[in-house]
Every structure is written in structure tokens, then in C-alpha cells.
Design a protein around this motif. Structure first.
Motif, mmCIF file in Angstrom:
data_model
loop_
_atom_site.group_PDB
_atom_site.id
_atom_site.type_symbol
_atom_site.label_atom_id
_atom_site.label_comp_id
_atom_site.label_asym_id
_atom_site.label_seq_id
_atom_site.Cartn_x
_atom_site.Cartn_y
_atom_site.Cartn_z
ATOM 1 N N ILE A 369 -0.726 11.992 -9.031
ATOM 2 C CA ILE A 369 -1.033 12.399 -10.407
ATOM 3 C C ILE A 369 0.243 12.438 -11.249
ATOM 4 O O ILE A 369 0.270 11.985 -12.407
ATOM 5 C CB ILE A 369 -1.735 13.771 -10.424
ATOM 6 C CG1 ILE A 369 -3.094 13.687 -9.724
ATOM 7 C CG2 ILE A 369 -1.922 14.271 -11.855
ATOM 8 C CD1 ILE A 369 -3.742 15.035 -9.468
ATOM 9 N N GLU A 370 1.328 12.975 -10.673
ATOM 10 C CA GLU A 370 2.618 13.020 -11.388
ATOM 11 C C GLU A 370 3.089 11.619 -11.755
ATOM 12 O O GLU A 370 3.593 11.378 -12.859
ATOM 13 C CB GLU A 370 3.676 13.704 -10.520
ATOM 14 C CG GLU A 370 3.571 15.214 -10.442
ATOM 15 C CD GLU A 370 4.728 15.816 -9.672
ATOM 16 O OE1 GLU A 370 5.570 15.048 -9.154
ATOM 17 O OE2 GLU A 370 4.795 17.046 -9.578
ATOM 18 N N GLU A 371 2.954 10.697 -10.798
ATOM 19 C CA GLU A 371 3.437 9.331 -11.020
ATOM 20 C C GLU A 371 2.574 8.592 -12.049
ATOM 21 O O GLU A 371 3.093 7.874 -12.912
ATOM 22 C CB GLU A 371 3.434 8.559 -9.694
ATOM 23 C CG GLU A 371 4.441 9.051 -8.670
ATOM 24 C CD GLU A 371 5.865 8.779 -9.096
ATOM 25 O OE1 GLU A 371 6.119 7.724 -9.718
ATOM 26 O OE2 GLU A 371 6.742 9.634 -8.828
ATOM 27 N N GLU A 372 1.270 8.777 -11.956
ATOM 28 C CA GLU A 372 0.360 8.016 -12.813
ATOM 29 C C GLU A 372 0.270 8.602 -14.228
ATOM 30 O O GLU A 372 0.209 7.863 -15.223
ATOM 31 C CB GLU A 372 -1.034 7.994 -12.178
ATOM 32 C CG GLU A 372 -1.957 6.967 -12.767
ATOM 33 C CD GLU A 372 -1.955 5.666 -11.977
ATOM 34 O OE1 GLU A 372 -1.821 4.610 -12.619
ATOM 35 O OE2 GLU A 372 -2.087 5.693 -10.743
ATOM 36 N N MET A 373 0.185 9.938 -14.309
ATOM 37 C CA MET A 373 0.102 10.642 -15.599
ATOM 38 C C MET A 373 -1.095 10.214 -16.443
ATOM 39 O O MET A 373 -1.099 10.347 -17.658
ATOM 40 C CB MET A 373 1.403 10.454 -16.402
ATOM 41 C CG MET A 373 2.590 11.238 -15.857
ATOM 42 S SD MET A 373 2.346 13.012 -15.936
ATOM 43 C CE MET A 373 2.347 13.280 -17.712
ATOM 44 N N ASP A 374 -2.117 9.688 -15.772
ATOM 45 C CA ASP A 374 -3.308 9.262 -16.511
ATOM 46 C C ASP A 374 -4.433 9.044 -15.517
ATOM 47 O O ASP A 374 -4.198 8.910 -14.309
ATOM 48 C CB ASP A 374 -3.019 7.968 -17.280
ATOM 49 C CG ASP A 374 -4.056 7.686 -18.381
ATOM 50 O OD1 ASP A 374 -4.874 8.594 -18.648
ATOM 51 O OD2 ASP A 374 -4.050 6.581 -18.942
ATOM 52 N N LEU A 375 -5.635 8.986 -16.028
ATOM 53 C CA LEU A 375 -6.805 8.688 -15.218
ATOM 54 C C LEU A 375 -7.487 7.437 -15.763
ATOM 55 O O LEU A 375 -7.431 7.182 -16.957
ATOM 56 C CB LEU A 375 -7.788 9.872 -15.253
ATOM 57 C CG LEU A 375 -7.317 11.180 -14.643
ATOM 58 C CD1 LEU A 375 -8.370 12.274 -14.822
ATOM 59 C CD2 LEU A 375 -6.989 11.016 -13.161
ATOM 60 N N PRO A 376 -8.093 6.635 -14.901
ATOM 61 C CA PRO A 376 -8.238 6.834 -13.467
ATOM 62 C C PRO A 376 -6.951 6.507 -12.696
ATOM 63 O O PRO A 376 -6.138 5.686 -13.139
ATOM 64 C CB PRO A 376 -9.352 5.859 -13.090
ATOM 65 C CG PRO A 376 -9.209 4.741 -14.088
ATOM 66 C CD PRO A 376 -8.797 5.413 -15.365
ATOM 67 N N LEU A 377 -6.784 7.158 -11.536
ATOM 68 C CA LEU A 377 -5.659 6.893 -10.655
ATOM 69 C C LEU A 377 -5.866 5.540 -9.977
ATOM 70 O O LEU A 377 -6.976 5.223 -9.562
ATOM 71 C CB LEU A 377 -5.545 7.997 -9.605
ATOM 72 C CG LEU A 377 -5.376 9.427 -10.148
ATOM 73 C CD1 LEU A 377 -5.464 10.438 -9.009
ATOM 74 C CD2 LEU A 377 -4.057 9.578 -10.891
ATOM 75 N N THR A 378 -4.786 4.757 -9.883
ATOM 76 C CA THR A 378 -4.921 3.395 -9.377
ATOM 77 C C THR A 378 -4.405 3.246 -7.954
ATOM 78 O O THR A 378 -3.507 3.966 -7.513
ATOM 79 C CB THR A 378 -4.154 2.415 -10.272
ATOM 80 O OG1 THR A 378 -2.753 2.711 -10.193
ATOM 81 C CG2 THR A 378 -4.611 2.527 -11.717
ATOM 82 N N CYS A 379 -4.961 2.267 -7.260
ATOM 83 C CA CYS A 379 -4.585 2.001 -5.877
ATOM 84 C C CYS A 379 -3.121 1.577 -5.764
ATOM 85 O O CYS A 379 -2.429 1.946 -4.816
ATOM 86 C CB CYS A 379 -5.494 0.923 -5.288
ATOM 87 S SG CYS A 379 -5.258 0.637 -3.528
ATOM 88 N N ASP A 380 -2.625 0.825 -6.737
ATOM 89 C CA ASP A 380 -1.233 0.359 -6.684
ATOM 90 C C ASP A 380 -0.260 1.533 -6.664
ATOM 91 O O ASP A 380 0.725 1.534 -5.904
ATOM 92 C CB ASP A 380 -0.931 -0.540 -7.889
ATOM 93 C CG ASP A 380 -1.575 -1.912 -7.761
ATOM 94 O OD1 ASP A 380 -2.015 -2.247 -6.643
ATOM 95 O OD2 ASP A 380 -1.646 -2.635 -8.777
ATOM 96 N N THR A 381 -0.521 2.542 -7.483
ATOM 97 C CA THR A 381 0.364 3.709 -7.511
ATOM 98 C C THR A 381 0.256 4.490 -6.212
ATOM 99 O O THR A 381 1.261 4.992 -5.687
ATOM 100 C CB THR A 381 0.025 4.622 -8.707
ATOM 101 O OG1 THR A 381 0.105 3.857 -9.908
ATOM 102 C CG2 THR A 381 0.992 5.786 -8.786
ATOM 103 N N LEU A 382 -0.957 4.607 -5.674
ATOM 104 C CA LEU A 382 -1.117 5.288 -4.389
ATOM 105 C C LEU A 382 -0.303 4.596 -3.307
ATOM 106 O O LEU A 382 0.385 5.258 -2.520
ATOM 107 C CB LEU A 382 -2.598 5.324 -3.984
ATOM 108 C CG LEU A 382 -2.882 5.862 -2.579
ATOM 109 C CD1 LEU A 382 -2.390 7.290 -2.429
ATOM 110 C CD2 LEU A 382 -4.375 5.762 -2.256
ATOM 111 N N GLU A 383 -0.352 3.259 -3.259
ATOM 112 C CA GLU A 383 0.408 2.539 -2.236
ATOM 113 C C GLU A 383 1.907 2.775 -2.403
ATOM 114 O O GLU A 383 2.638 2.866 -1.414
ATOM 115 C CB GLU A 383 0.090 1.048 -2.297
ATOM 116 C CG GLU A 383 -1.338 0.700 -1.903
ATOM 117 C CD GLU A 383 -1.692 1.165 -0.494
ATOM 118 O OE1 GLU A 383 -0.794 1.188 0.387
ATOM 119 O OE2 GLU A 383 -2.863 1.508 -0.263
ATOM 120 N N SER A 384 2.369 2.901 -3.622
ATOM 121 C CA SER A 384 3.775 3.203 -3.874
ATOM 122 C C SER A 384 4.136 4.592 -3.346
ATOM 123 O O SER A 384 5.188 4.784 -2.727
ATOM 124 C CB SER A 384 4.063 3.115 -5.375
ATOM 125 O OG SER A 384 5.394 3.483 -5.656
#
Length: 453
Positions: A369-384
Motif C-alpha cells: 500500500i505504501e509503495e502503490e499509494m493508490d487502488l487498485p493494488l497491482t501485481c507488478d508492485t507486489l512482485e517488487s
């Protein structure tokens, strides 16, 4: 409904245990007992409330740090209180220096919290306890005036332990102990002096706690309608396992060598215990002093054969979705997955990679959530986020550990060797249970590491 990103972030705080007595926390709670080997907390409750309500019991409760033990113990507290018991829950890490603990430190911490919780009840003067504390006070040259120490305090607004305070010229036992233990927690020399003084008088201390505090307290609380006294000592599973000056590892020293003293207090007791002790060569001795420890395993996300374990996945999905939609039904939450995640498979990826470890899952989600700072949360950010966490973990793993991890992945078992204790303690290996059978597997976040290929 628009999701409040900040509130969602706060609801996924990995460091916060859910207090079931709090209505807001209760709406986030998911019962995992159906996939964790049975209703462990219900069995603990029945042992106290049904089988031995009037006779002291002592139970060890263990599991990986962060797997949800504190939340379950707070649930136990709430249910026991509803049954009419006076329950004291405290996190021992707030009282103790976890790298250097002796048995008398734990006994004093329990005494302080019991005394503090019954401050409204008038008990007779604890002559032996006062004498022992007076001796400790003189030895440590503290400024604790306990000449008129009493168990009860007339003013309920007195500050917490650790700050000297007067009420009609009297001091409470909890404040007297707090003054002393507060001084020694941050000073290893003073801790050593205190334990050199109290250690040889351990039997006298135990007798005084039982006869001057616990037994009178239980009598008094039963007079006002309570069924008994339960003390839940959390966070002892966080005890460091460095060797004591005489060479004995601290965890074995406290729970094996001094285990009899832990069980001799005349009230119901629940202690958390380091999971690694289950794989210690002294585990047989430990089970001679206590009954078999109750284990809270991981939430299984895969079966031993590697296939997805849908019952565990279903509950983990609900745990995540409840943090965003606490007031919705399970079916309604599932319909809203894409309001939080770019696709349902992304939520499943989060659940699988956590290995069913509650705090690890929340930590990944919180960071995401901190990294994305927006919704919806994406798979690419999760993998990072996953790669960053994997790299952190790999830095601590030796070549020998990688060899052991490869064996665990193949055999799904661990032995009592010290090396395996390290893997379990470091959360590189997780334990799962199903219908009385247990198996082990590597932390899924390491699954794609080249060292395991």
C-alpha cells in the motif's frame, strides 16, 4: 462505497494484535481454527472453565512469532472473562529485557501485574514480599520507600508502576516492584545483582507470592462473584537464545531448568514458549515439567503435495478483504476484490507467498500500500515488494542453511538438530497441521531463490 486508503493501511498494521473485546477489532477477526488443527483456544478455555476451575493449571502456548498467538490469547482472555474469571494478560517484553531473563524476573513481573489488577481490593500486609523487596531495594540502592508497603491502594488514579507515588502515605506492591524492575531492565549489572540476591531465595519468593498475594486475591475475587484467577504471560516466545554466563541457552534454562518454578504459582497460567524448543534435545525434559505445549501452526495455503489448499486460501482472502470491508458479508467482500486488487489472482498471490503467516502477509500488504499509494493494488508492485523481501532474507542464509532448506522442501520434515531450530526460529521454515498430522515446508517467499533450484 469508496475505500479510505489510509484507514485500510492502518487496518493492515502488522504489529497490532486484535483485541476481540474491542468491537472495531472484532469485525476484522477471522477464525482459522478449522485449518489449524482444531479449536485450540476453545480447548484451553475448557481446561480452565470445565475440567479444573478450582485447581491451578499451567499451559504452554507456542507457534511462529507473528502467526497470531497474541490475537488468540486476547480472544481467550475475552472468553474467560465472559465465563466469570478475573483474567490478567500482559506482554512480558514490556517488563523484561528479553536477552537476559532469569526466573525471578518473570515471577516479579507476574506479581506486579496481579497486584496492579486487584488494586481496588484490600489484602493483608505481605510481610515476606515486603521484606524481600526491602532487601532488593537496599542492594540496588534504589529510592524505593516500601516501609509502609501494602497490596491495596486507596487512590485508583495513581500512576502506573515504575513511578513512585503516595496515597495516604502508602505504597502499592505493584509500584514497589515496578520501581525495582524498571531500574534493572536497562542495566545488566543491576539485573545481575538483583538475581544474585533473589535467586537463592526463589523458594521463599514463590511461597510468599502464593500465600500473600495469589491465594488471598483468589479468595477475595471469589467473594465478589469471580470464578478464579487466570494470568496470561505473552511474548516469552521472544526470549533470545543466547547462552547464559554458565553456558546454558536461555530458552532451555527458563523453560526446562526453571520450568517447575513457572508452574508452581497457585493460579491458572498460560505462557507463550519459543517454538524452537519443540526441536530441542531437552524437549523430553520440558514435557516432564509441563503437559504437551499447544501449537498454533501456520494457515496452510498448500497441501504437502504442493497443490493449493483451498480452505486455508478462502480464510486468508477473507482476512485481507475484512480489513477493507469489515461490515460486509463474505460473499459481498468477494464481489469487491477488484476494488482493492487489479485482479483476483493478485490477492491469491499475496496469500500464497505469505505461507499462511499472518504478520508476514500483513507486512507485505502494508508495504505494498505504501509503495502503490493508490487502488487498485497491482501485481507488478507486489512482485517488487516480494523481491525486496526475498533479498533481505537471503542475506541471512548460509550455504549450510540452503542445504537444509532443500531437504525440508523434499522431506516436509525437520529434526531436533540445532541447525533446524535456527531455520524454524528464523521463520525460514513453517509448520502446518491437518487432522493431527504435521508437516513442514520452506517459507514460500524463498521458493524462487536460485539457491533452491
Amino acid at each position: 462505497m469508496t475505500i479510505d486508503l489510509r484507514k485500510f493501511y492502518q487496518a493492515t498494521d502488522p504489529g497490532k494484535a486484535l483485541a476481540i473485546a474491542n468491537p472495531e477489532d472484532q469485525q476484522y477477526y477471522i477464525d482459522f481454527s478449522s485449518v489449524r488443527g482444531g479449536p485450540i483456544i476453545q480447548k484451553l478455555k475448557k481446561k480452565i472453565t470445565y475440567f479444573s476451575p478450582d485447581d491451578p493449571t499451567c499451559v504452554l502456548f507456542t507457534g511462529h512469532i507473528g502467526c497470531g498467538k497474541s490475537t488468540e490469547l486476547l480472544r481467550l482472555q475475552d472468553e474467560l472473562e465472559k465465563e466469570g474469571f478475573h483474567v490478567i494478560y500482559f506482554a512480558s517484553s514490556e517488563d523484561l529485557e528479553m536477552t537476559d531473563v532469569d526466573i525471578c524476573d518473570i515471577l516479579l513481573a507476574i506479581s506486579r501485574h496481579v497486584s496492579e489488577s486487584i488494586a481496588h481490593i484490600k489484602l493483608d500486609e505481605p510481610k515476606t514480599l515486603k521484606d524481600l523487596l526491602q532487601g532488593a531495594s537496599k542492594l540496588l540502592q534504589t529510592e524505593v520507600d516500601i516501609s509502609q508497603l501494602k497490596l491495596g491502594i486507596d487512590n485508583p488514579l495513581l500512576p502506573k508502576a515504575g513511578i513512585t507515588a503516595k496515597s495516604s502515605g502508602e505504597f502499592s506492591l505493584s509500584l514497589g516492584i515496578g520501581e525495582i524492575t524498571g531500574r534493572v531492565k536497562s542495566d545488566s549489572t543491576l539485573r545481575q545483582r538483583l538475581n544474585e540476591y533473589l535467586g537463592p531465595q526463589k523458594t521463599r519468593l514463590l511461597d510468599a507470592i502464593n500465600q500473600e498475594l495469589l491465594e488471598p486475591a483468589i479468595t477475595k475475587i471469589k467473594e465478589i462473584g469471580k470464578k478464579g484467577l487466570v494470568v496470561i504471560v505473552d511474548n516469552l516466545d521472544r526470549l533470545d537464545n543466547r547462552a547464559k554466563p554458565f553456558g546454558r541457552p536461555q530458552q532451555e534454562y527458563i523453560f526446562v531448568d526453571q520450568g517447575e518454578s513457572l508452574s508452581k504459582l497457585h493460579c491458572h497460567l498460560v505462557y507463550t514458549m519459543p517454538l524452537s524448543l519443540k526441536f530441542s534435545r531437552d524437549y523430553g525434559l520440558l514435557t516432564q515439567r509441563f503437559e504437551e505445549p499447544r501449537v498454533l501452526p501456520m494457515v496452510p495455503v498448500q497441501a504437502p503435495d504442493g497443490s493449493q489448499f483451498e480452505p486455508g486460501m478462502k480464510l486468508l482472502r477473507q482476512m485481507v478483504l475484512a480489513r477493507a470491508f469489515p461490515q460486509y458479508s463474505e460473499e459481498e467482500r468477494l464481489e469487491k476484490i477488484t476494488e482493492i486488487f487489479d485482479e483476483p489472482q493478485t490477492l491469491d498471490r499475496l496469500c500464497v507467498i505469505s505461507g499462511g503467516h499472518i504478520r508476514d502477509l500483513l507486512r507485505l500488504l502494508n508495504t505494498w500500500i505504501e509503495e502503490e499509494m493508490d487502488l487498485p493494488l497491482t501485481c507488478d508492485t507486489l512482485e517488487s515488494v516480494i523481491r525486496a523481501r526475498r533479498n533481505e532474507m537471503r542475506l541471512t542464509i548460509s550455504d549450510e542453511d540452503w542445504g537444509l532448506l532443500r531437504q525440508v522442501r523434499t522431506r516436509k520434515q525437520v529434526t531436533g538438530d540445532q541447525a533446524y531450530q535456527t531455520l524454524v526460529r528464523s521463520r525460514l521454515v513453517f509448520e502446518y497441521r491437518d487432522r493431527g498430522e504435521s508437516w513442514f515446508d520452506i517459507n514460500p517467499i524463498l521458493a524462487d531463490s536460485k539457491e533452491l533450484l
